[in-house]
Motif scaffolding. Structure first.
Motif, PDB file in Angstrom:
ATOM      1  N   GLU A 100       0.823  -1.208   0.000  1.00  0.00           N
ATOM      2  CA  GLU A 100       0.000   0.000   0.000  1.00  0.00           C
ATOM      3  C   GLU A 100       0.858   1.258   0.000  1.00  0.00           C
ATOM      4  O   GLU A 100       1.969   1.283   0.532  1.00  0.00           O
ATOM      5  CB  GLU A 100      -0.942   0.025   1.216  1.00  0.00           C
ATOM      6  CG  GLU A 100      -0.263   0.129   2.550  1.00  0.00           C
ATOM      7  CD  GLU A 100      -1.251   0.378   3.686  1.00  0.00           C
ATOM      8  OE1 GLU A 100      -2.433   0.689   3.415  1.00  0.00           O
ATOM      9  OE2 GLU A 100      -0.834   0.269   4.851  1.00  0.00           O
ATOM     10  N   SER A 144      -1.041   8.967   2.394  1.00  0.00           N
ATOM     11  CA  SER A 144      -2.270   8.195   2.572  1.00  0.00           C
ATOM     12  C   SER A 144      -3.009   8.743   3.787  1.00  0.00           C
ATOM     13  O   SER A 144      -2.406   9.352   4.686  1.00  0.00           O
ATOM     14  CB  SER A 144      -1.936   6.721   2.781  1.00  0.00           C
ATOM     15  OG  SER A 144      -1.304   6.525   4.035  1.00  0.00           O
ATOM     16  N   ASP A 145      -4.287   8.536   3.819  1.00  0.00           N
ATOM     17  CA  ASP A 145      -5.085   9.038   4.938  1.00  0.00           C
ATOM     18  C   ASP A 145      -4.638   8.427   6.261  1.00  0.00           C
ATOM     19  O   ASP A 145      -4.727   9.059   7.314  1.00  0.00           O
ATOM     20  CB  ASP A 145      -6.568   8.735   4.707  1.00  0.00           C
ATOM     21  CG  ASP A 145      -7.175   9.584   3.611  1.00  0.00           C
ATOM     22  OD1 ASP A 145      -8.234   9.210   3.090  1.00  0.00           O
ATOM     23  OD2 ASP A 145      -6.578  10.628   3.266  1.00  0.00           O
ATOM     24  N   SER A 146      -4.150   7.203   6.210  1.00  0.00           N
ATOM     25  CA  SER A 146      -3.790   6.507   7.442  1.00  0.00           C
ATOM     26  C   SER A 146      -2.541   7.067   8.111  1.00  0.00           C
ATOM     27  O   SER A 146      -2.316   6.826   9.303  1.00  0.00           O
ATOM     28  CB  SER A 146      -3.602   5.011   7.168  1.00  0.00           C
ATOM     29  OG  SER A 146      -2.545   4.799   6.254  1.00  0.00           O
ATOM     30  N   VAL A 147      -1.713   7.809   7.370  1.00  0.00           N
ATOM     31  CA  VAL A 147      -0.480   8.330   7.960  1.00  0.00           C
ATOM     32  C   VAL A 147      -0.431   9.852   7.967  1.00  0.00           C
ATOM     33  O   VAL A 147       0.477  10.434   8.571  1.00  0.00           O
ATOM     34  CB  VAL A 147       0.772   7.790   7.236  1.00  0.00           C
ATOM     35  CG1 VAL A 147       0.740   6.273   7.162  1.00  0.00           C
ATOM     36  CG2 VAL A 147       0.936   8.411   5.857  1.00  0.00           C
ATOM     37  N   GLU A 178      -1.142  -0.507  13.657  1.00  0.00           N
ATOM     38  CA  GLU A 178      -1.489  -0.679  12.243  1.00  0.00           C
ATOM     39  C   GLU A 178      -0.312  -0.357  11.319  1.00  0.00           C
ATOM     40  O   GLU A 178      -0.408  -0.551  10.108  1.00  0.00           O
ATOM     41  CB  GLU A 178      -2.683   0.196  11.882  1.00  0.00           C
ATOM     42  CG  GLU A 178      -3.968  -0.206  12.597  1.00  0.00           C
ATOM     43  CD  GLU A 178      -5.146   0.648  12.181  1.00  0.00           C
ATOM     44  OE1 GLU A 178      -6.280   0.289  12.525  1.00  0.00           O
ATOM     45  OE2 GLU A 178      -4.933   1.676  11.502  1.00  0.00           O
ATOM     46  N   ASP A 179       0.773   0.148  11.863  1.00  0.00           N
ATOM     47  CA  ASP A 179       1.915   0.572  11.049  1.00  0.00           C
ATOM     48  C   ASP A 179       2.965  -0.505  10.769  1.00  0.00           C
ATOM     49  O   ASP A 179       3.744  -0.334   9.836  1.00  0.00           O
ATOM     50  CB  ASP A 179       2.598   1.771  11.694  1.00  0.00           C
ATOM     51  CG  ASP A 179       1.715   3.000  11.724  1.00  0.00           C
ATOM     52  OD1 ASP A 179       1.752   3.715  12.743  1.00  0.00           O
ATOM     53  OD2 ASP A 179       1.005   3.242  10.740  1.00  0.00           O
TER      54      ASP A 179
END
Length: 124
Positions: free
Chosen positions: A46, A61-64, A89-90
């Motif tokens: 990803e 990305s939105d997650s980071v 989650e990382d």
């Protein structure tokens, strides 16, 4: 052509920080858009972050977003990923990748050169 070597991965407690580095060979590093991707076991690779070859435009990305910062030092032929507030989650193998594009893209297919990856582990 460019060769990429990542470093800086390791074990960190949740909430901690790591800085990944990606050293590039070749005299034209500044002409490549560069990205960071990650792949956890059993998951697809990803997109994490990317930076344009010129102008310094960055993408996350939105997650980071808000926790990670991508930067490059063209004089040192090096790309960085500062990772703060790491969470469960990382954890993944983190890869840097280079593209002949000026403007970075967020898909792995847009990158033709890849490093071997560096492992990031987060303990809770």
């Amino acid at each position: 052509q460019v060769q990429l070597v990542e470093s800086g991965g390791g074990l960190v407690q949740a909430g901690g920080s790591l800085r990944l580095s990606c050293a590039a060979s070749g005299r034209t590093f500044s002409s490549y858009a560069i990205g960071w991707f990650r792949q956890a076991p059993g998951k697809e690779r990803e997109f994490v972050a990317a930076i344009n070859s010129i102008g310094g435009g960055t993408y996350y990305s939105d997650s980071v977003k808000g926790r990670f910062t991508i930067s490059r030092d063209n004089a040192k032929n090096t790309l960085y990923l500062q990772m703060n507030s790491l969470n469960p989650e990382d954890p993944a193998v983190y890869y840097c990748a280079a593209s002949h594009r000026i403007v970075a893209v967020t898909t792995a297919e847009g990158y033709g050169y890849w490093g071997q990856g560096t492992q990031v582990t987060v303990s809770s």
